[in-house]
Design a protein around this motif. Structure first.
Motif, PDB file in Angstrom:
ATOM      1  N   PHE A 181       2.690   6.619   8.290  1.00  0.00           N
ATOM      2  CA  PHE A 181       1.576   5.855   8.847  1.00  0.00           C
ATOM      3  C   PHE A 181       1.834   5.476  10.302  1.00  0.00           C
ATOM      4  O   PHE A 181       0.925   5.493  11.133  1.00  0.00           O
ATOM      5  CB  PHE A 181       1.388   4.597   7.996  1.00  0.00           C
ATOM      6  CG  PHE A 181       0.306   3.663   8.456  1.00  0.00           C
ATOM      7  CD1 PHE A 181      -1.004   3.835   8.036  1.00  0.00           C
ATOM      8  CD2 PHE A 181       0.591   2.595   9.294  1.00  0.00           C
ATOM      9  CE1 PHE A 181      -2.004   2.966   8.441  1.00  0.00           C
ATOM     10  CE2 PHE A 181      -0.401   1.720   9.702  1.00  0.00           C
ATOM     11  CZ  PHE A 181      -1.702   1.907   9.284  1.00  0.00           C
ATOM     12  N   GLU A 229       0.825  -1.207   0.000  1.00  0.00           N
ATOM     13  CA  GLU A 229       0.000   0.000   0.000  1.00  0.00           C
ATOM     14  C   GLU A 229       0.863   1.262   0.000  1.00  0.00           C
ATOM     15  O   GLU A 229       0.421   2.331   0.404  1.00  0.00           O
ATOM     16  CB  GLU A 229      -0.921   0.020   1.228  1.00  0.00           C
ATOM     17  CG  GLU A 229      -2.121  -0.879   1.108  1.00  0.00           C
ATOM     18  CD  GLU A 229      -3.217  -0.535   2.097  1.00  0.00           C
ATOM     19  OE1 GLU A 229      -4.388  -0.810   1.789  1.00  0.00           O
ATOM     20  OE2 GLU A 229      -2.916   0.018   3.185  1.00  0.00           O
ATOM     21  N   ASN A 272       4.635   6.384   1.737  1.00  0.00           N
ATOM     22  CA  ASN A 272       3.864   6.903   0.601  1.00  0.00           C
ATOM     23  C   ASN A 272       4.329   8.303   0.225  1.00  0.00           C
ATOM     24  O   ASN A 272       4.048   9.266   0.941  1.00  0.00           O
ATOM     25  CB  ASN A 272       2.377   6.921   0.943  1.00  0.00           C
ATOM     26  CG  ASN A 272       1.832   5.545   1.210  1.00  0.00           C
ATOM     27  OD1 ASN A 272       2.165   4.928   2.205  1.00  0.00           O
ATOM     28  ND2 ASN A 272       1.007   5.049   0.307  1.00  0.00           N
ATOM     29  N   ARG A 278      -2.169   7.372   5.233  1.00  0.00           N
ATOM     30  CA  ARG A 278      -1.630   6.437   4.252  1.00  0.00           C
ATOM     31  C   ARG A 278      -1.461   7.131   2.899  1.00  0.00           C
ATOM     32  O   ARG A 278      -0.380   7.497   2.504  1.00  0.00           O
ATOM     33  CB  ARG A 278      -2.548   5.218   4.135  1.00  0.00           C
ATOM     34  CG  ARG A 278      -2.114   4.215   3.089  1.00  0.00           C
ATOM     35  CD  ARG A 278      -0.825   3.510   3.447  1.00  0.00           C
ATOM     36  NE  ARG A 278      -1.023   2.517   4.481  1.00  0.00           N
ATOM     37  CZ  ARG A 278      -0.038   1.847   5.069  1.00  0.00           C
ATOM     38  NH1 ARG A 278       1.213   2.085   4.728  1.00  0.00           N
ATOM     39  NH2 ARG A 278      -0.289   0.949   6.012  1.00  0.00           N
ATOM     40  N   LYS A 296      -2.848   7.399  11.466  1.00  0.00           N
ATOM     41  CA  LYS A 296      -2.532   6.424  10.409  1.00  0.00           C
ATOM     42  C   LYS A 296      -2.736   6.991   9.005  1.00  0.00           C
ATOM     43  O   LYS A 296      -3.479   6.442   8.189  1.00  0.00           O
ATOM     44  CB  LYS A 296      -3.334   5.142  10.613  1.00  0.00           C
ATOM     45  CG  LYS A 296      -2.953   4.369  11.866  1.00  0.00           C
ATOM     46  CD  LYS A 296      -3.739   3.099  12.010  1.00  0.00           C
ATOM     47  CE  LYS A 296      -3.198   2.207  13.124  1.00  0.00           C
ATOM     48  NZ  LYS A 296      -2.955   2.894  14.405  1.00  0.00           N
ATOM     49  N   GLN A 346      -6.247   6.418   7.574  1.00  0.00           N
ATOM     50  CA  GLN A 346      -6.946   5.154   7.750  1.00  0.00           C
ATOM     51  C   GLN A 346      -7.393   4.929   9.193  1.00  0.00           C
ATOM     52  O   GLN A 346      -8.280   4.117   9.450  1.00  0.00           O
ATOM     53  CB  GLN A 346      -6.051   3.998   7.292  1.00  0.00           C
ATOM     54  CG  GLN A 346      -5.811   3.979   5.797  1.00  0.00           C
ATOM     55  CD  GLN A 346      -4.974   2.807   5.345  1.00  0.00           C
ATOM     56  OE1 GLN A 346      -4.192   2.247   6.105  1.00  0.00           O
ATOM     57  NE2 GLN A 346      -5.122   2.416   4.088  1.00  0.00           N
ATOM     58  N   GLU A 357      -8.425  -0.134   6.128  1.00  0.00           N
ATOM     59  CA  GLU A 357      -7.412  -0.405   5.118  1.00  0.00           C
ATOM     60  C   GLU A 357      -7.924  -0.151   3.703  1.00  0.00           C
ATOM     61  O   GLU A 357      -9.122  -0.128   3.454  1.00  0.00           O
ATOM     62  CB  GLU A 357      -6.955  -1.858   5.233  1.00  0.00           C
ATOM     63  CG  GLU A 357      -6.247  -2.175   6.538  1.00  0.00           C
ATOM     64  CD  GLU A 357      -5.794  -3.605   6.593  1.00  0.00           C
ATOM     65  OE1 GLU A 357      -6.165  -4.391   5.692  1.00  0.00           O
ATOM     66  OE2 GLU A 357      -5.064  -3.958   7.543  1.00  0.00           O
TER      67      GLU A 357
END
Length: 347
Positions: free
Chosen positions: A214, A160, A201, A240, A238, A254, A280
């Protein structure tokens, strides 16, 4: 509730054992001097993620109200996508494909084979750049033929995760949490930067690389000239996926299903937008003055960048990936095997 049930179960086991001893079915054994073995604890389950969506009147609507301009059928599990000069390419990890979608014809075009494409797609230098969780490499595809031009050792830090283009380079986070810079002229890694754990990310904007952390509820700002983190900005839980637009970095969090907006000039958190889409998966993109997010159960949410408010949210079966290109929103419906091209001017 769990502790009460545990006590009830333990009491029942003792009662059964006592009954069996009294009846002679089993022999009573002295445990003097022996350490009692406590009953095994039942394995705990993570709490179920509850997605409430946006509860503001007039925002929520069924997926049947969303009217795609074109529906592309893509074998496998269409997910990550990127817009090139004349197409949108989408990954399909289940069948090891990256597929070209042609806006001019409304049909799929080239199909390239990449083992378990993951962690996003990027475009630049006449190429589609594809992280591969199958070969642990960064694969460079020729956009004209779909052929592999180069394979660069680079193991994606997370399926991810992500990849981005900026400052004449490709940027990607590899295991464990290392930002690498790839020179497209030589197809080699020319620099790396160790990041905090679970920072995976990247996005490029305003001359900087921005990375959502994250594991630390932060947004990192990296100067590509110095190859150094120059700011650490608290955001939602979190974070993402992230996108760039309207002078801001937007993170999809998330942990609680919010979107954080960070001003790129001041490095300050300027808005936290409740969207009710935790958990997720998902993705986020910017286009036509709005932020667009995708997630299972709530395939598309639109946030107006002028007032930081969700203005439309469609609920139903579909979603997981989203990208803006050619004046349209491109929604990847992973479980349904389709990609929808959608006008941003939905009623």
């Amino acid at each position: 509730m769990t502790s009460i049930n545990h006590r009830k179960a333990r009491g029942a086991r003792f009662a059964i054992a006592a009954s069996l001893i009294a009846s002679g079915a089993i022999a009573a054994t002295s445990t003097r001097g022996q350490q009692a073995t406590p009953p095994a604890a039942a394995p705990s389950r993570p709490p179920k993620v509850v997605r409430t969506g946006v509860t503001t009147s007039g925002v929520a609507r069924p997926l049947s109200d969303l009217k795609p301009e074109t529906i592309y059928t893509v074998e496998g599990s269409p997910d990550w996508s990127v817009a090139t000069k004349d197409a949108v390419w989408v990954s399909s990890a289940r069948v090891n494909h990256v597929v070209q979608l042609l806006p001019s014809t409304g049909k799929p075009g080239l199909i390239a084979t990449v083992q378990r494409p993951c962690s996003g797609l990027a475009y630049g230098w006449g190429s589609v750049w594809v992280p591969s969780c199958g070969t642990h490499q960064l694969v460079r595809l020729d956009e004209a033929t779909g052929n592999v031009i180069a394979e660069i050792p680079a193991d994606p830090a997370n399926s991810e995760g992500g990849i981005t283009v900026g400052d004449e380079s490709i940027w990607m986070v590899v295991k464990p949490s290392m930002l690498v810079r790839v020179d497209p002229n030589t197809n080699t890694v020319v620099s790396n930067l160790e990041l905090p754990t679970a920072s995976e990310n990247p996005a490029f904007g305003d001359g900087f690389v921005w990375i959502s952390s994250f594991g630390h509820d932060q947004l990192l700002k990296i100067d590509p000239k110095l190859n150094k983190v120059i700011a650490t900005i608290p955001v939602g839980p979190k974070p993402r996926f992230l996108t760039i637009g309207a002078g801001s970095v937007w993170t999809l969090n998330q942990g609680d299903g919010t979107i954080s907006r960070v001003d790129m000039k001041t490095d300050k958190l300027v808005a936290t937008i409740a969207c009710g889409i935790p958990g997720e998966g998902g993705e986020i993109t910017f286009g036509a003055g709005s932020v667009w997010t995708a997630l299972f159960d709530f395939p598309l949410t639109q946030v107006d960048a002028t007032n930081n408010l969700p203005v439309r949210q469609w609920a139903g079966k579909g979603g997981d990936g989203v990208r803006f290109g050619f004046g349209s929103v491109w929604l990847s419906n992973l479980m349904q095997g389709t990609v929808w091209r959608i006008s941003p001017d939905q009623k």
